[in-house]
Design an enzyme around this catalytic site. Structure first.
Site, PDB file in Angstrom:
ATOM      1  N   GLU A 199       0.843  -1.195   0.000  1.00  0.00           N
ATOM      2  CA  GLU A 199       0.000   0.000   0.000  1.00  0.00           C
ATOM      3  C   GLU A 199       0.878   1.245   0.000  1.00  0.00           C
ATOM      4  O   GLU A 199       1.833   1.344   0.767  1.00  0.00           O
ATOM      5  CB  GLU A 199      -0.913  -0.018   1.241  1.00  0.00           C
ATOM      6  CG  GLU A 199      -1.627   1.276   1.564  1.00  0.00           C
ATOM      7  CD  GLU A 199      -2.479   1.801   0.419  1.00  0.00           C
ATOM      8  OE1 GLU A 199      -2.467   3.032   0.220  1.00  0.00           O
ATOM      9  OE2 GLU A 199      -3.151   0.991  -0.265  1.00  0.00           O
TER      10      GLU A 199
ATOM     11  N   ARG B 233     -16.939   4.703   5.878  1.00  0.00           N
ATOM     12  CA  ARG B 233     -15.947   3.950   5.122  1.00  0.00           C
ATOM     13  C   ARG B 233     -14.711   3.629   5.964  1.00  0.00           C
ATOM     14  O   ARG B 233     -14.153   2.533   5.876  1.00  0.00           O
ATOM     15  CB  ARG B 233     -15.547   4.743   3.868  1.00  0.00           C
ATOM     16  CG  ARG B 233     -14.561   4.044   2.953  1.00  0.00           C
ATOM     17  CD  ARG B 233     -14.273   4.881   1.722  1.00  0.00           C
ATOM     18  NE  ARG B 233     -15.431   4.944   0.837  1.00  0.00           N
ATOM     19  CZ  ARG B 233     -15.609   4.119  -0.189  1.00  0.00           C
ATOM     20  NH1 ARG B 233     -14.736   3.175  -0.467  1.00  0.00           N
ATOM     21  NH2 ARG B 233     -16.673   4.235  -0.955  1.00  0.00           N
TER      22      ARG B 233
ATOM     23  N   TYR C 100     -28.112   9.464   4.687  1.00  0.00           N
ATOM     24  CA  TYR C 100     -28.324   8.330   5.582  1.00  0.00           C
ATOM     25  C   TYR C 100     -27.420   8.470   6.798  1.00  0.00           C
ATOM     26  O   TYR C 100     -26.403   9.155   6.779  1.00  0.00           O
ATOM     27  CB  TYR C 100     -28.083   6.993   4.882  1.00  0.00           C
ATOM     28  CG  TYR C 100     -26.761   6.854   4.168  1.00  0.00           C
ATOM     29  CD1 TYR C 100     -25.616   6.419   4.840  1.00  0.00           C
ATOM     30  CD2 TYR C 100     -26.655   7.127   2.801  1.00  0.00           C
ATOM     31  CE1 TYR C 100     -24.402   6.258   4.175  1.00  0.00           C
ATOM     32  CE2 TYR C 100     -25.448   6.984   2.141  1.00  0.00           C
ATOM     33  CZ  TYR C 100     -24.331   6.553   2.828  1.00  0.00           C
ATOM     34  OH  TYR C 100     -23.128   6.405   2.168  1.00  0.00           O
TER      35      TYR C 100
ATOM     36  N   ASP D 229     -12.113  -1.725  -8.236  1.00  0.00           N
ATOM     37  CA  ASP D 229     -12.133  -0.623  -9.196  1.00  0.00           C
ATOM     38  C   ASP D 229     -11.065  -0.744 -10.273  1.00  0.00           C
ATOM     39  O   ASP D 229     -11.208  -0.152 -11.352  1.00  0.00           O
ATOM     40  CB  ASP D 229     -11.949   0.711  -8.465  1.00  0.00           C
ATOM     41  CG  ASP D 229     -13.220   1.180  -7.770  1.00  0.00           C
ATOM     42  OD1 ASP D 229     -14.277   0.583  -8.010  1.00  0.00           O
ATOM     43  OD2 ASP D 229     -13.149   2.144  -6.986  1.00  0.00           O
TER      44      ASP D 229
END
Length: 403
Positions: free
Chosen positions: A30, A104, A209, A287
């Site tokens: 990463e 998230r 939400y 993605d």
């Protein structure tokens, strides 16, 4: 088997956790200095929550998330309901999993809890990949390399791994830009119902939400624009800019927007579906393989499904990487391609420009809801029904030669 994963976002950590639970040797790379997923809220629909259950993480997710009562469509100006799809009671019965709203960062932390420090390498960017018939190698910005039986590109919409495999191709700016913000409320407030609320307006829509156990409201406000907008989670905007873009909307929307502190905006990009994600011992997921518009709330969900199916296929085929990737693509390509195209279509139906077109759409929502509330509105019941846990690799097929 040794498996290298390029990218430590939601898809990358979900894959690492799934592979580790099945006994594989895994290394994750990463470019960020550590785990700490940025972003705002995310809707975890039942199809993704089924995988979360299989990973043993549902209780953690429920503790951090919020269970919406329904998925509700509303007119942008009057607030009139155009459809209502029950969620909190029906989803566990129909789909064997709840519908959960979660931040998230909280979701990423829950998935990353499956990945030991010894597995993750931080602060390194992938610069390229290469392979021969026996192994694949990923190269990184610090000069290091990692050799594995399989390299997986989970490195997002501007994937270096994808470019190395299939050549450079810029994603398409869709003409949509999105404001995002999270508003602390301390609990449920009278101007935001405890639902996934879709406010449909001309050339735009707003989704609201609750997240963080109901103590904050997530805002996703999408508008069409002729100007290119940067693809970045962190491009700053302002409360004034967002209020200006949605001036004249229902008082509940304007009240919520007036309480915003930090606002960010980003351009929405996608690509057409691919016919293959793999070459030899290198493949794609999330993605990197199938970037999609957020209008069905499936970007992260598709990556989580990918992770489970790829891990199961590799487990079933053992050292036969070629056959594992064959079955992974056979299962996932048709699914993700349909979701990509259907999400693109929702961008049209959510933003109908004229009152007459909106009235016709809303009448159809009402009519469908009379027969089946799960098949009206955003019409995503076919998405939620999918169960990655039912996937079984085809062990009787002939092995595919590694290209």
């Amino acid at each position: 088997m040794r498996i290298g994963i390029v990218g430590g976002g939601i898809g990358g950590v979900a894959l690492a956790g799934s592979l580790l639970q099945r006994g594989f040797e895994v290394r994750l790379f990463e470019r960020a200095p550590g785990f700490g997923e940025i972003g705002a809220g995310i809707q975890m629909t039942p199809n993704a929550v089924k995988v979360i259950k299989s990973l043993g993480l549902l209780d953690k997710m429920l503790a951090a998330g919020f269970l919406p009562q329904s998925l509700v469509g509303r007119n942008w100006r009057s607030g009139r309901e155009t459809f209502r799809t029950p969620l909190i009671e029906t989803c566990p019965v129909l789909y064997d999993a709840p519908f959960i709203h979660i931040h998230r960062a909280d979701l990423h932390a829950i998935l990353a809890s499956l990945v030991p420090d010894s597995v993750a390498n931080f602060g390194v960017s992938c610069t390229g990949v290469r392979q021969d018939k026996n192994s694949a190698v990923a190269s990184f910005s610090d000069g290091s390399e990692y050799e594995a039986d399989l390299i997986v590109g989970a490195d997002g919409v501007r994937s270096v791994v994808r470019s190395a495999l299939f050549g450079p191709e810029a994603p398409r700016f869709t003409g949509h830009m999105c404001y995002r913000a999270v508003v602390p409320t301390g609990g449920v407030v009278d101007y935001v119902s405890p639902d996934a609320s879709f406010w449909f307006g001309p050339h735009s829509h707003v989704v609201t939400y609750y997240v963080r156990g109901g103590k904050a409201v997530n805002i996703v406000a999408v508008a069409e624009t002729k100007e290119w907008v940067e693809e970045s989670w962190n491009a700053p905007s302002s409360k004034e800019e967002m209020l200006g873009a949605f001036r004249g909307w229902h008082r509940n929307v304007e009240t919520l927007f007036s309480k915003v502190d930090q606002v960010y905006k980003w351009g929405l990009f996608d690509r057409d579906p691919m016919t293959s994600w793999s070459k030899g011992r290198i493949t794609l997921m999330g993605d990197a393989a199938h970037p999609m518009l957020p209008f069905l709330s499936q970007g992260a969900a598709m990556a989580i499904e990918d992770a489970y199916v790829l891990a199961e296929s590799l487990k079933g085929h053992g050292s036969d990487v070629a056959s594992a990737l064959r079955d992974y693509e056979a299962e996932r390509l048709p699914r993700t391609s349909r979701v990509q195209l259907e999400a693109r279509e929702r961008g049209r139906t959510y933003h109908l420009p004229s009152p007459l077109a909106q009235a016709k759409r809303d009448f159809m929502y009402w009519l469908r809801g009379l027969f089946n509330p799960q098949a009206t509105g955003i019409q995503a019941n076919w998405v939620y029904q999918y169960d990655a846990r039912a996937f079984r690799p085809n062990l009787s097929a002939k092995p595919r030669l590694v290209a």
